[in-house]
Motif scaffolding. Structure first.
Motif, PDB file in Angstrom:
ATOM      1  N   CYS A 953       2.121  14.047  13.205  1.00  0.00           N
ATOM      2  CA  CYS A 953       1.824  15.450  14.028  1.00  0.00           C
ATOM      3  C   CYS A 953       0.910  15.007  15.086  1.00  0.00           C
ATOM      4  CB  CYS A 953       1.515  16.464  13.246  1.00  0.00           C
ATOM      5  SG  CYS A 953       0.549  17.776  14.080  1.00  0.00           S
ATOM      6  N   CYS A 956      -2.475  17.074  14.156  1.00  0.00           N
ATOM      7  CA  CYS A 956      -3.356  17.102  12.825  1.00  0.00           C
ATOM      8  C   CYS A 956      -3.332  15.612  12.258  1.00  0.00           C
ATOM      9  CB  CYS A 956      -3.013  17.749  11.679  1.00  0.00           C
ATOM     10  SG  CYS A 956      -1.476  17.646  10.877  1.00  0.00           S
ATOM     11  N   CYS A 973       3.502  19.440  13.613  1.00  0.00           N
ATOM     12  CA  CYS A 973       3.965  20.059  12.400  1.00  0.00           C
ATOM     13  C   CYS A 973       4.057  21.546  12.135  1.00  0.00           C
ATOM     14  CB  CYS A 973       3.251  19.300  11.108  1.00  0.00           C
ATOM     15  SG  CYS A 973       1.812  19.949  10.943  1.00  0.00           S
ATOM     16  N   CYS A 976       0.721  22.982  12.044  1.00  0.00           N
ATOM     17  CA  CYS A 976      -0.115  23.185  13.082  1.00  0.00           C
ATOM     18  C   CYS A 976       0.425  24.238  14.170  1.00  0.00           C
ATOM     19  CB  CYS A 976      -0.228  21.891  13.735  1.00  0.00           C
ATOM     20  SG  CYS A 976      -1.226  20.662  13.157  1.00  0.00           S
TER      21      CYS A 976
HETATM   22 ZN    ZN Z   1      -0.075  19.237  12.197  1.00  0.00          ZN
END
Ligand code: ZN
Length: 982
Positions: A953, A956, A973, A976
């Protein structure tokens, strides 16, 4: 993290924001914080207005001469740590710093600064004026150094032993001792320094290594024997000599007796070979016959054995002077450890000799003047100097007289003047004494009432007080407090009574000690005696400076206040101490050499006047050495200058300005009950620890920029304890345990334990565990998410307490943290908050065991991740997935129980093993992952590392399998996306 996320997404993370700098910038920032304290009058208010009991740590006055060194730092910073702790704990801890301002070193400094013509023109008055000005200058210089170290106290009103009220109190102490019969004048051998031309106290002596003296064995021809003895000896009696040994040949002209120990055996020996002082027989201790045969290079054959007591009454002729003297019985100080067992006795030049002489009514003959020159009483040796040419001349004369048996150099401990570094002598002079004998038992009883830390201090001071002689308190110098006595011009009679002392005390209270030199006798005597002024001559002696500083309990603590004294009363009003201070003090704290110095002089004067010690507790510290345990000295180049350590040297690259807090941290880090080391290597390590604490605090502050510590119910962000995840509760338990431990450490004055606990808390509990795991919660979660707010709740609770805990030691950093709290607090200063406490609920020691199990597992997993990284198979740990197999054995029972508890947590978004391991996925049991990168088995636990499934991702950096499903954020992701769209 090795790379930044795409700029757009980076801005959506909750990153650190705080003006609290990574770099301390101590040279600028510490003085700013000190100015803040001064402006807010923090010390002044807390020390006077705190709700608790007063706490009096009474300052032992440093000598007002010379630059501050690390010994000063150790001493004053220890005191400050203790005082700041007391203030934080709500006590009224007034600290009145002091200086010892009189005495020879300052007098010498003034003299050294004068040309010879200026010296010629010097009067006592002008010398005192210059010494006064010099002392004040030194006080100011040292004061600014102490203040720069962040020491709190009444700096604008310190106590100085030259202040009028202080001197008046000291005269009050002396006066009460006079009236109680503890002060007398006597001719007595005292340690005398020919180089300073003054008597010295024990505390002013040094015993340097490597001193040797000329040691001689001398025969004194016997001229008379008691009848019984003559018969017993037969023919030997006619050619008999007594053998003595001395390391001070210059004292032989003052010989008035030979002393023996009545209980020892003595042998009358026939001398083979060369005769001794014309005698064929020699008396020596029986036990020493063999040794002496070798030393004297003569055969000695015992003919008769006698008890020492039988020798009493024998007389001998002085080998150099026309004088006959007796053999007398001395005491147990006469041994067979060295010499001959017969002791040359000169009552004017030794304490044992003096005491033995007094028993036999011998004169106190002292044919040595104040410069160390022999007087006419020394006959042919008059004019010779006892430390220069007297010894060789006397030895030569003995040889010529045939009385010298042997001479050799002898190495032993010998007292030197600690200031001039020249040898001292014993010399009988007219001196003023405090009769310790008069209150010794009371002093010993008082010692017993005091709490001595470390406990060995009690034995030290007890044996010193038990064995010490009377205290010689007079000095033949000008820069000091006068001994307020008058002598009759014709008879020498002494005038010293309640009326004269009270009158002079009042004069000194008004005009200071100078009045003694400024006025003549008529101006100093009480009005009713002024008419007889012509008959009296004022004394010229000053008091021992140990009497000055030893009177501080009276001059500062108010120990002479009305009603507190048992000894005689003076008619002058009681002398008050400083407001807020208590007598006896709660604590005296100085170097361990003060058992023979200030601790003792203070004890003796206080006991003599009030019958009690001036302190309840005495704490001692060792001395500072370099990193190799050597003394610091300019010639060795190993001196650590505290000013350079704090403010930096000329070249700040080589000698950076570490700031006062690093110096203070050093003081907290050492076990000061022994000698303590300091050097550049240690300073570097301390600076690292300082930075670690600072960066930890910065991280805590930086994550609170959007946090309101009020409870959510009141519109704030704080989560109640009951709703906190396990991880957070564990962190609060660790904090509670730290506060509990450190409170005990401070109570026991074991600051080095605080130093260790602080490091462990910052490095292990916070940085390696809690904050490491918290990054994801703090940065990635939505700002207002409970997962983040609960962590911030903990950070706020911890940072405020951390500031309080370090405040006694790292006072500047603590205040800096407080000033940078990103939310409003009630207290302007960390010191107003008080000593950190925690709610009872935080104490959850039962969380420690399970957490320890999980942290052990974490270490095991980290080791595998590390090996994968090293072999290049893996980057960040988030690239990994971990699979664990835990055997159902006894060895893993505790771990399995811990994992079950974790699993059962009501907060799986925090209490989640994958997050705690900083990996993207975790499985316990089940099938092994494909393409295992590393596998380890240890204690029933199998760890397998593989690459995480899915893609990274962009926000993150977790690896997830749902990336690309969200058209608005195709690189993120689901978690997020939810944060951004929530
Ligand atoms: Zn993420």
């Amino acid at each position: 993290m090795t790379a930044s996320p795409a700029p757009a997404y980076k801005d959506t993370l909750n990153l650190l924001q705080t003006p609290f700098h990574m770099r301390a910038n101590a040279k600028v920032r510490e003085p700013e914080l000190q100015a803040f304290w001064a402006e807010k009058r923090i010390y002044e208010r807390l020390s006077r207005e705190n709700p608790g009991e007063p706490f009096t740590l009474h300052d032992g006055p440093p000598y007002a001469n010379g630059a501050l060194h690390v010994g000063h730092a150790l001493n004053k910073i220890l005191k400050d740590i203790i005082n700041k702790t007391a203030l934080l704990q709500g006590r009224k801890a007034v600290f009145v710093p002091g200086w010892d301002c009189h005495g020879l070193p300052i007098e010498l400094k003034v003299l050294q600064g004068l040309s010879s013509s200026e010296r010629q023109a010097l009067t006592p008055g002008s010398l005192r004026e210059k010494a006064h000005a010099y002392a004040l200058e030194q006080v100011e210089a040292q004061k600014s150094g102490f203040r720069r170290w962040g020491i709190w106290g009444d700096w604008d009103a310190p106590y100085l032993t030259l202040q009028k009220n202080y001197e008046a109190a000291q005269i009050g102490v002396f006066g009460r001792m006079v009236l109680a019969g503890h002060i007398y004048r006597g001719l007595k051998p005292v340690h005398w320094s020919p180089s300073s031309r003054t008597a010295l106290a024990e505390a002013e002596l040094d015993y340097p290594d490597g001193h040797t003296s000329p040691s001689i064995y001398v025969a004194f021809p016997v001229v008379g024997l008691p009848d019984g003895l003559e018969r017993k000896l037969g023919p030997a009696a006619r050619e008999l000599a007594v053998a003595i040994w001395t390391t001070t040949p210059w004292t032989l002209p003052a010989n008035l007796a030979v002393s023996v120990n009545g209980n020892l055996d003595y042998a009358v020996c026939r001398v083979e070979g060369e005769a001794a002082a014309g005698a064929s027989h020699l008396v020596v201790a029986a036990e020493l016959v063999d040794t002496l045969q070798t030393t004297l290079e003569r055969g000695l054959t015992e003919v008769v054995r006698l008890k020492g007591a039988e020798l009493e009454g024998l007389t001998y002729r002085h080998p150099l002077l026309e004088r006959t003297s007796p053999v007398v019985l001395g005491g147990d100080y006469i041994t067979t450890e060295s010499g001959t067992g017969l002791v040359h006795t000169a009552p004017g030049h030794g304490v044992d000799d003096f005491n033995t002489g007094r028993k036999y009514g011998l004169a106190v003959l002292c044919p040595v003047d104040e410069a160390g020159n022999l007087t006419s009483e020394a006959g042919p040796f008059a004019g010779l100097n006892v430390l220069k040419d007297a010894n060789p001349a006397i030895i030569a004369a003995l040889e010529q007289a045939g009385a010298l048996l042997k001479q050799q150099r002898y190495a032993h401990r010998y007292p030197y003047d600690w200031r001039t570094k020249k040898p001292t002598i014993f010399r009988a002079t007219e001196q003023w004494f405090a009769s310790v004998e008069g209150f010794r038992e009371q002093a010993l009883a008082a010692i017993d009432q005091v709490d001595w830390l470390p406990a060995s201090g009690r034995n030290r001071i007890e044996s010193m007080v038990r064995e010490r002689g009377d205290w010689c308190i007079s000095r033949q110098r000008t820069w000091g407090v006068p001994i307020p006595v008058f002598y009759h011009r014709e008879t020498g009679e002494v005038l010293l009574n309640g009326a004269t002392i009270s009158h002079i005390q009042a004069l000194i209270a008004d005009h200071g000690g100078d009045v003694w030199w400024q006025r003549d006798e008529a101006g100093l005597l009480p009005p009713e005696l002024a008419g007889e002024a012509a008959q009296w001559r004022k004394g010229t002696d000053t008091m021992d400076v140990w009497f000055d500083s030893g009177s501080s309990w009276a001059g500062v603590l108010g120990g002479l206040a009305e009603g507190s004294t048992t000894a005689g009363r003076l008619s002058t009003p009681a002398i008050a101490g400083r407001p807020g201070l208590r007598y006896p003090a709660d604590l005296y704290l100085e170097g361990s050499d003060q058992h023979r110095g200030w601790f003792q002089s203070s004890l003796l004067t206080s006991v003599a006047v009030n019958g009690q010690a001036p302190y309840k507790r005495v704490l001692t510290h060792g001395f500072t050495l370099d990193e190799k345990g050597r003394k610091m000295s300019k010639s060795q180049g190993n001196v650590v200058d505290p000013a350079v350590l704090v403010e930096g040297g000329r070249n700040e690259k080589q000698e950076p300005p570490y700031g006062a807090d690093v110096l203070r941290l050093w003081v907290s880090s050492v076990d000061y009950s022994a000698d303590v080391p300091l050097g550049p290597g240690i300073v570097k390590q301390l600076a690292d620890v300082y930075r670690k604490v600072r960066n930890t605090a910065r991280y805590l502050l930086g994550n609170l920029h959007d946090f309101d510590p009020r409870p959510q119910a009141e519109g704030g962000d704080a989560i109640p304890y009951a709703e906190l995840p396990l991880l957070d509760r564990w962190m609060l338990q660790r904090t509670a345990a730290l506060i509990d431990a450190v409170s005990g450490d401070f109570e026991r004055f074991e600051f080095y334990r605080f130093f260790q606990a602080l490091q462990n808390f910052c490095v292990v509990d916070l940085s390696n565990v809690y904050l490491d795991i918290a990054k994801d919660r703090l940065y990635v979660s939505a700002a207002g998410d409970a997962r983040r707010r609960s962590c911030q709740t903990v950070l706020a609770l911890v940072v405020e307490r951390l500031a309080g805990l370090i405040a006694p030691v790292l006072c500047h950093m603590a205040e800096d943290i407080w000033q940078n709290l990103p939310y409003r607090v009630e207290e302007a200063s960390v010191f107003e908050r008080g000593w950190p406490t925690v709610p009872a609920a935080w104490s959850r020691p039962e969380l420690e065991g399970p957490m320890a199990q999980i942290l052990e597992l974490r270490t095991l997993v980290n080791r595998q991740l590390e090996s994968c990284r090293k072999e290049g198979g893996l980057g960040a740990s988030l690239e990994a997935q971990v699979q664990l197999e835990i055997a159902a054995s006894d060895g893993t029972a505790a771990l399995r129980e811990a994992l079950t508890q974790l699993e059962a947590s009501a907060h799986p978004d925090v209490d989640n093993l994958a997050d705690w391991l900083l990996v993207s996925a975790l499985g316990i049991g089940g099938a092994a992952p494909e393409a295992v990168l590393a596998e380890a088995r240890e204690g029933g636990i199998t760890v397998r590392i593989a690459r995480a499934k899915g893609e990274k991702c962009e926000r993150c950096w977790h690896y997830a399998t749902d990336i690309g499903r969200h058209t608005s954020h195709p690189t993120l992701c689901g978690r997020c996306v939810a944060v951004l769209e929530g």
